[in-house]
Write an enzyme that holds these catalytic residues in place. Sequence first.
Site, PDB file in Angstrom:
ATOM      1  N   GLU A  78     -12.961   5.324   3.836  1.00 30.93           N
ATOM      2  CA  GLU A  78     -13.009   4.575   5.214  1.00 30.93           C
ATOM      3  C   GLU A  78     -14.156   5.042   6.227  1.00 30.93           C
ATOM      4  O   GLU A  78     -14.743   4.242   6.915  1.00 30.93           O
ATOM      5  CB  GLU A  78     -11.761   4.727   6.099  1.00 30.93           C
ATOM      6  CG  GLU A  78     -11.762   6.247   6.638  1.00 30.93           C
ATOM      7  CD  GLU A  78     -10.501   6.632   7.042  1.00 30.93           C
ATOM      8  OE1 GLU A  78      -9.367   6.154   6.531  1.00 30.93           O
ATOM      9  OE2 GLU A  78     -10.348   7.277   8.021  1.00 30.93           O
ATOM     10  N   ARG A  81      -9.564   0.119   7.105  1.00 25.83           N
ATOM     11  CA  ARG A  81     -10.264   0.842   6.429  1.00 25.83           C
ATOM     12  C   ARG A  81     -10.477   2.029   7.298  1.00 25.83           C
ATOM     13  O   ARG A  81     -11.538   2.296   7.797  1.00 25.83           O
ATOM     14  CB  ARG A  81     -11.515   0.221   5.950  1.00 25.83           C
ATOM     15  CG  ARG A  81     -12.165   0.960   4.774  1.00 25.83           C
ATOM     16  CD  ARG A  81     -13.184   0.245   4.153  1.00 25.83           C
ATOM     17  NE  ARG A  81     -13.684   0.974   3.045  1.00 25.83           N
ATOM     18  CZ  ARG A  81     -14.116   0.592   2.066  1.00 25.83           C
ATOM     19  NH1 ARG A  81     -14.207  -0.849   1.894  1.00 25.83           N
ATOM     20  NH2 ARG A  81     -14.689   1.132   1.002  1.00 25.83           N
ATOM     21  N   CYS A  82      -9.378   2.535   7.887  1.00 22.76           N
ATOM     22  CA  CYS A  82      -9.677   3.683   8.916  1.00 22.76           C
ATOM     23  C   CYS A  82      -8.636   4.503   9.041  1.00 22.76           C
ATOM     24  O   CYS A  82      -7.268   3.983   8.580  1.00 22.76           O
ATOM     25  CB  CYS A  82     -10.357   3.374  10.293  1.00 22.76           C
ATOM     26  SG  CYS A  82      -9.069   2.789  11.433  1.00 22.76           S
ATOM     27  N   GLN A 107       0.733  -1.336  -0.104  1.00 18.16           N
ATOM     28  CA  GLN A 107       0.208  -0.059   0.229  1.00 18.16           C
ATOM     29  C   GLN A 107       1.070   1.215  -0.151  1.00 18.16           C
ATOM     30  O   GLN A 107       0.130   2.464  -0.152  1.00 18.16           O
ATOM     31  CB  GLN A 107      -0.996   0.090   1.213  1.00 18.16           C
ATOM     32  CG  GLN A 107      -2.074  -0.949   1.090  1.00 18.16           C
ATOM     33  CD  GLN A 107      -3.012  -0.978   2.222  1.00 18.16           C
ATOM     34  OE1 GLN A 107      -3.252  -1.914   3.200  1.00 18.16           O
ATOM     35  NE2 GLN A 107      -3.628   0.137   2.637  1.00 18.16           N
TER      36      GLN A 107
END
Length: 806
Positions: free
Chosen positions: A760, A384-385, A237
Amino acid sequence: MKDEVQSPEERSAGLKGMGCSRKRVEDVRFTQGKGNYVDDIKLDGMLTGDFVRSPYAHARIKSIDTEAALAVPGVLAVLTAKDLEPLGLHWMPTLAGDKQMVLADGKVLFQGQEVAYVVATDRYAAADGVAAVEVDYEDLPVVTDPFKAMDPDAPVLREDLAGQTEGAHGPRRHHNHIFTWEQGDRAATEAVLAEADVVAEEMVYYHRTHPMPLETCGCVASMDKVTGKLTLWGTFQAPHAVRTVASLISGIAEHNIRVISPDIGGGFGNKVGVYPGYVCSIVASIVTGKPVKWVESRMDNLMSTAFARDYWMQGKIAATKEGKITGLWCHTTADHGGFDACADPTKFPAGFMNICTGSYDIPVAYLAVDGVYTNKAPGGVAYRCSFRVTEAAYFIERMIEVLAIKLNMDAAELRRINFIRKDQFPYQSALGWEYDSGDYHTAWEKALNAVGYDALRREQAARLEAFKRGETRKLIGIGLTHFTEIVGAGPVKNCDILGLGMFDSCEIRIHPTGSAIARLGTISQGQGHATTFAQIIASEIGIPADDITLEEGDTDTAPYGLGTYGSRSTPVAGAATAMAARKIRAKAQMIAAYLLEVHDDDVEFDVDRFVVKGAPERFKTMKEIAFASYNQAIPGVEPGLEAVSYYDPPNMTYPFGAYICVMEIDVDTGEHEVRSFYALDDCGTRINPMIIEGQVHGGATEGYAIAMGQEIAYDDMGNHKTATLMDFFVPTAWETPHYTTDFTVTPSPHHPIGAKGVGESPNVGSVPCFSNAVHDAFRPFGLVQSHMPHDHWRIWKIAEDLGLHG
Ligand code: CDP
């Protein structure tokens, strides 16, 4: 002359720029099975690596016998910590300032830990080699409970840290303690709590879960001994950061390392960190001189790569009798597993947990987080945050509900009373953040009206009466959430990872014929960057999005950036894209003025061209300007039309949302049905409404999974109980609720196009919303707090404990 008769609106529509629901350009290859993922990479003579993993959660390694494994046909090498030690690679630094064993060095600290790395000609030979390695373990006492880990006589987990009273984030006060992180004003908060009309107190647990991307982690390392160049393809990522870390760890000069992230099948934070598989594959390629591939199995991924959450949050919230919140206190015990491998900016060992005052105007607050070692897998990534935002949002949205119970108030009204008002922005929070913009009351009213809140409450009350009369066994729960996010790390002055400032970048080159290529420091894992970033450029410089290629993920070609996670791409790289485009537009203005024989100030931008002010019939299109930039000698202007921007955001962006869930709960079976889920998101300027909707659907589905069943669970011996998809809940289309999406638009005042992140938000907002719905159904019977995940058994148990089964 079609162009001449087109209105500006028609020309604008033709660009498919910002605001357009442009179809995802990526899907042409994805829907035809033409994606190119790490496991699709095949190189001549490529070998495969696989791990021997520990069956124990805590054990001493007495010996490792590799002889039988080396005799397996196709097995070329078996690496152990002893082989890596002379290279200084048997341990590696973590993103959190700790260090982690690459291969077990003397002991293991969690089940599934990497013990030895088998290199073979193919996957099957590697698996046979793994089975043939004999490891003699002596099991040690196991600690999976972070509170027990802090007992004075708890087993020492990290013997390598023996006697170290200072850690990366300050003093350690116990052999299994990692750090204490304090924020806010403790004395003032305690004073408010002591004098408050009402104090609600609760332990809120956000259980351990896992991002579980569909594609597991993996890499291919290829060391070219002739050129001395290492090429590393991987599910990264943050490819540039991986290159820098790989250079620092291996000693290979950074210009001799090329990191490529090809297509990535979901990341959700799981692919931010550096894993032993990457290090071992690089070593194996250097040793064998051949490319080496390592791709995890599903079990490997769920057992050993970065988990998320596992925060025990003890909260106290103070308020007046009328419901005005006066103070918030939180102590969090954070279970980090065997190594502190959390992926947070350096100065934030508990990430952005200090956004836990949420959407509310809370005058004083205090937060303390204690990080603790246990015999579980390391990680602590932002699933996802944005670095623990999810935990913060869950905490405050549960505490609001708990306070509403204590005050005997409607939870929607309690929120309304306490929202930060529109005129208070930019708003300074008690825990140190400056919220850029927001209009929470408008969003809240829109949401309540959209679902018919008052009527829903009446229906719920009628159902309750019917339940009490014995006419139904189903209750209705109404879940409410208003969340505020903090996304877009940088700014560099606040946020770095391993010393790398969290800016991001975009380079745009306009070709002579007027098409373009843009390269960014980010990397899409399904978010559709190739679609949306082209839309930003299209609107900014008037070239159709369809004529713009977008590239990410190759460190030899893309400008340096910190990658994609925590919804930072739009706030940071999206801003860089707009700024690079504006540099091009400024140069294009000079070229247009020259071509039109007027002063620079006498031309103005009009959708896809520069026109002479007051004489719209005299213009040069961007296509004409692009060509001229390559074929005309323009005094004082360099040939070509390209620009690069490295963008350090002045602040983060603060998207927000109002979510409402209506759930039917069967008291006898514990089953639930999500009757409706309404999600209003405000992410400022919307680049692509269709992609935003897709992001909301995906994130809310992950949130549904987390709230209603997904967990990483261990037994007391540290055995991983949820390492397959039989046990780890991932919703299929069958379980996935139907969503209604909505929006308001409150642009970010400091972002060049006013956009905030959104990826997110639905995960952050939906988890408390689903959880609050479950709690709300049982509120009339006295339920205050019940820990997630709310699977059927746990819901049944709530009803049982409340005596609802008769
Ligand atoms: O960093 P990540 O890509 O995961 O998250 P993001 O910046 O929130 O972007 C997710 C996707 O939504 C991207 O394709 C963005 O361009 C798009 N988006 C949008 O269309 N409008 C916004 N205001 C924010 C994001």
